[in-house]
Write an enzyme that holds these catalytic residues in place. Sequence first.
Site, PDB file in Angstrom:
ATOM      1  N   GLU A 188     -20.256  14.647 -38.286  1.00 32.21           N
ATOM      2  CA  GLU A 188     -18.966  15.099 -37.760  1.00 32.21           C
ATOM      3  C   GLU A 188     -18.183  13.850 -37.361  1.00 32.21           C
ATOM      4  OE1 GLU A 188     -17.073  17.838 -34.156  1.00 32.21           O
ATOM      5  OE2 GLU A 188     -19.120  17.112 -33.997  1.00 32.21           O
ATOM      6  N   HIS A 243     -22.028  28.621 -37.643  1.00 36.44           N
ATOM      7  CA  HIS A 243     -21.841  27.493 -36.726  1.00 36.44           C
ATOM      8  C   HIS A 243     -20.904  27.943 -35.611  1.00 36.44           C
ATOM      9  CE1 HIS A 243     -21.143  22.866 -36.306  1.00 36.44           C
ATOM     10  NE2 HIS A 243     -21.049  23.476 -35.132  1.00 36.44           N
ATOM     11  N   HIS A 268     -21.088  28.011 -31.238  1.00 39.51           N
ATOM     12  CA  HIS A 268     -21.774  27.794 -29.968  1.00 39.51           C
ATOM     13  C   HIS A 268     -21.332  28.895 -29.010  1.00 39.51           C
ATOM     14  CE1 HIS A 268     -23.066  23.696 -31.117  1.00 39.51           C
ATOM     15  NE2 HIS A 268     -21.938  23.720 -31.827  1.00 39.51           N
ATOM     16  N   HIS A 314     -26.603  19.121 -36.184  1.00 38.43           N
ATOM     17  CA  HIS A 314     -25.275  18.544 -36.308  1.00 38.43           C
ATOM     18  C   HIS A 314     -25.417  17.120 -36.846  1.00 38.43           C
ATOM     19  CE1 HIS A 314     -24.137  21.929 -33.915  1.00 38.43           C
ATOM     20  NE2 HIS A 314     -22.925  21.478 -33.610  1.00 38.43           N
ATOM     21  N   ASP A 370     -17.059  27.129 -34.621  1.00 40.52           N
ATOM     22  CA  ASP A 370     -17.598  26.118 -33.707  1.00 40.52           C
ATOM     23  C   ASP A 370     -17.520  26.578 -32.249  1.00 40.52           C
ATOM     24  OD1 ASP A 370     -18.833  23.786 -32.947  1.00 40.52           O
ATOM     25  OD2 ASP A 370     -17.216  22.453 -33.532  1.00 40.52           O
ATOM     26  N   ASP A 371     -16.452  26.223 -31.543  1.00 36.54           N
ATOM     27  CA  ASP A 371     -16.246  26.613 -30.142  1.00 36.54           C
ATOM     28  C   ASP A 371     -14.872  27.282 -30.050  1.00 36.54           C
ATOM     29  OD1 ASP A 371     -18.564  25.133 -28.543  1.00 36.54           O
ATOM     30  OD2 ASP A 371     -17.823  23.762 -30.075  1.00 36.54           O
TER      31      ASP A 371
END
Length: 348
Positions: A210, A27, A29, A207, A288-289
């Site tokens: 969340e 996961h 991005h 997703h 994630d980011d």
Amino acid sequence: MSTNNIPHVAPERLPELLKAIPKAELHMHIEGSLEPELIFALAQRNGVSIPYASVEELRKAYAFTNLQTFLDIYYAGASVLLQEQDFYDMAWAYLERAATDNVVHTEMFFDPQTHTARGVPVKTVIDGLHRACVDAKDQLGVSAALILCFLRHLSEEEAFAVLEESLPYRDKFIGVGLDSSEVGHPPEKFARVFARCRELGLHLVAHAGEEGPPAYVWSALDVLKVERIDHGVQSSKDPALMARLAKDRVPLTVCPLSNLKLCVFPDLKQHNIRTLLDAGLVATINSDDPAYFGGYMNENWLQTFAATGLDARHAWQLAANSFEGSFIDASTRKVYMDRLDQAFAQFA
């Protein structure tokens, strides 16, 4: 090896172990790995104006209160990506960092609609990212694959359009996902396009859970028929859902520092990763980011273990889960599991 016969690891050596063990990242991005320094370098290279005077000013803007405030700055950062080499440079910077963190396999999300909306062709995006994946295998020993994500705040018709535009490059991505603003955009909004992707033999992830409710996880499983849930932390509010996820071995790609930064949990000590693991779910740790949320893979592992009291047994399980949850073949999975066991043996 199983969690029942994990060699004892002294607590003071746990951080060293967490850094050393091989792991998969499921996961991440790729646009969320754009560090401010690279944003400014690409802006200068491409003659793009961005609304920040310096790297320091941009970093100060990384004070998010929820998913939407993050997405606003995320899309602004992506505006500097115009040429194939830009996408290559972005992916390569992440892959080098992943190799340093002992990530041996990564499945990277990318958002073509973020770029096609600015007139950047899908071919430019995919070719740049894929070239970095090929080079990572040869030069870094990191296996990397791409997952095309649809932006859920846009329409299903727009998702169909970008899918059709991407199909000539079908051999360069392994699956599709669903990301962007979750609340108000339930998974079933994209039922038809996911059905089409399933017909095409693409892997399916989404997703869900969340900021959205457990009902979104149910929809992702039963309507979209995904193989993996991205985030999924709200699942703990629904005992029947937890039982379903455990029974069907549905992986959850959990992102602790992201959850903290976006105020999903008020404190990392209150994160429910241990609850998910103890319930037998295939939970994993991911970044994630990472450029925006303050940590790549090892930083997520280190901070989460320090805050929640997870131990070596959990570390083995999380790494094993990351390989189980990935879209690699059985023989490759065995190679990685053997490497995981060897890493633990060195710390016994």
